[in-house]
Write an enzyme that holds these catalytic residues in place. Structure first.
Site, PDB file in Angstrom:
ATOM      1  N   SER A 153       0.834  -1.190   0.000  1.00  0.00           N
ATOM      2  CA  SER A 153       0.000   0.000   0.000  1.00  0.00           C
ATOM      3  C   SER A 153       0.883   1.260   0.000  1.00  0.00           C
ATOM      4  CB  SER A 153      -0.952  -0.037   1.198  1.00  0.00           C
ATOM      5  OG  SER A 153      -2.009   0.858   1.035  1.00  0.00           O
ATOM      6  N   GLU A 210      -2.162  14.388  12.360  1.00  0.00           N
ATOM      7  CA  GLU A 210      -2.198  15.717  11.748  1.00  0.00           C
ATOM      8  C   GLU A 210      -1.430  15.735  10.435  1.00  0.00           C
ATOM      9  OE1 GLU A 210      -4.004  18.251  12.564  1.00  0.00           O
ATOM     10  OE2 GLU A 210      -4.842  17.210  14.290  1.00  0.00           O
ATOM     11  N   HIS A 215      -7.139  -6.579   0.700  1.00  0.00           N
ATOM     12  CA  HIS A 215      -6.070  -5.588   0.591  1.00  0.00           C
ATOM     13  C   HIS A 215      -4.811  -6.004   1.349  1.00  0.00           C
ATOM     14  CE1 HIS A 215      -4.101  -1.788   0.045  1.00  0.00           C
ATOM     15  NE2 HIS A 215      -4.186  -1.457   1.320  1.00  0.00           N
TER      16      HIS A 215
END
Length: 301
Positions: A125, A221, A280
Site C-alpha cells: 500500500s 495531523e 487488501h
C-alpha cells in the site's frame, strides 16, 4: 491460488528524465527543504550473496506488520531482511511532511547509513508507493521491486482513510484508565465509522500509553494534511528498468485493469498477479500463498 494477469515486455529506450515532484508540489528550487528522518528498523537473518530485502508497511502500520513475513522469508533463504517504521509511524520520528519524495529519502538515508548499495524492495500500500518512488528515483539502488496491492495510480476513489482519520481524531479517552479499558472505549467510538472489526483492531494497534494518557502514536495531523499526497503518486517519465511484481488480492480494488497501462509505462518488466481470496492485506489474508509468490519472484532456493 495465484492468478497472473499480464506480463510486460522488456524495457525499451527511456524517454525524458524523471520528475521527482507531483503536480502542484514545491518547485525544484525548494527541494532542499525536504530532509530525511532517521527511521527505526529491525533486522532479520544475515548477509548472503544477495542484496538485503527491505519491507515497507502501509498507512497506519508499523514494522511489526511484516515481522512474521520477514522471519518466513529468512527461513526460505532470503538472507538479510529489514523491516522499517515510516516517518510518522511506529517508533520513527514525527515530521510535518508526509510525501513519497520524503519517505523515499528516509529509506535512502537508512540504506546509506547501513552501507547498503543495492537492495530489493517490497512495500504494501503506502509502502508500495514509497518503494516505487525510490526505484524510479534511484534505479541503480534497487535490484527488483514488489508492490503489494497498490499501483502507481490515484487511490482516492477506493479509499475511506479520510473518514478513519476523522474518527480516530474524535476518540476521547479519560486520563488514568487502563490500557484494556482504553482500547475498548476507542473500539466503541470507532465502530460507527470503521465497521469491520479486523480493521478497527489494526487501527487500535496505534493506541499507546504515554505518561498515563492514551494517545495515537501515528501523526494524524501530518497524515491528514498530506492525505491527498499519500493517495496520489509523483509524476515520472523515465521507467524503472528492473524486474517488478505487482501482487494484488483478487478481492481488493487497489490494482485494477485500468492501472495496467501506467504500470507498463513505468515498470515495463512488471508482472501483475493476484492471489485468489485475498483482500487488501494480502500477506495476512493468504500468508502461505503470499510467501510462495514472493519466494518464486525472488528465485530463492
Amino acid at each position: 491460488m495465484l492468478r497472473r494477469l499480464i506480463r510486460c515486455p522488456g524495457p525499451g529506450p527511456g524517454p525524458a528524465p524523471a520528475r521527482w515532484l507531483r503536480p502542484g508540489s514545491l518547485p525544484a528550487s525548494a527541494r532542499s527543504v525536504v530532509t530525511a528522518v532517521p527511521l527505526a528498523h529491525a533486522e532479520f537473518g544475515s548477509d548472503r550473496d544477495r542484496p538485503p530485502l527491505v519491507l515497507l508497511h502501509g498507512l497506519f502500520g508499523n514494522r511489526g506488520n511484516f515481522q512474521t513475513v520477514a522471519k518466513a522469508l529468512v527461513q526460505r533463504g532470503a538472507g538479510k531482511v529489514l523491516t522499517l517504521d515510516a516517518r510518522n509511524h511506529g517508533s520513527s520520528p514525527h515530521s510535518p511532511l508526509m510525501t513519497y519524495e520524503a519517505m523515499s529519502l528516509d529509506v535512502q538515508q537508512l540504506l546509506s547509513r547501513l552501507g547498503i548499495t543495492k537492495c530489493i524492495l517490497l512495500g504494501h500500500s503506502m509502502g508500495g508507493k514509497t518503494a516505487m518512488t525510490l526505484a524510479l528515483q534511484q534505479p541503480g539502488l534497487v535490484e527488483r521491486l514488489i508492490s503489494v496491492d497498490i499501483s502507481p495510480a490515484i487511490t482516492t476513489p477506493v479509499s475511506e482513510f479520510s473518514a478513519y482519520i476523522s474518527a480516530m481524531k474524535s476518540v476521547k479517552i479519560p486520563d488514568g484508565v487502563s490500557r484494556s479499558a482504553a482500547r475498548q472505549m476507542a473500539d466503541d467510538q470507532l465502530r460507527p465509522v470503521v465497521q469491520h472489526p479486523e480493521l478497527r483492531q489494526f487501527l487500535l494497534t496505534n493506541l499507546v500509553e504515554v505518561e498515563g494518557r492514551c494517545v495515537w502514536r501515528v501523526n494524524l495531523e501530518a497524515i491528514s494534511h498530506h492525505l491527498s499526497d499519500i493517495m496520489n503518486f509523483p509524476v515520472f517519465h523515465k521507467p524503472y528498468p528492473g524486474p517488478a511484481l505487482f501482487l494484488g488480492g483478487s478481492s481488493s480494488r487497489y490494482i485494477s485493469s485500468q492501472d495496467y497501462p501506467e504500470i507498463q509505462r513505468l515498470f515495463p518488466r512488471a508482472d501483475v498477479q493476484y492471489i485468489e481470496g485475498a483482500g487488501h492485506i494480502v500477506h495476512q489474508d493468504k500468508f502461505e500463498e503470499f510467501i510462495t509468490a514472493v519466494v518464486k519472484f525472488l528465485a530463492l532456493p
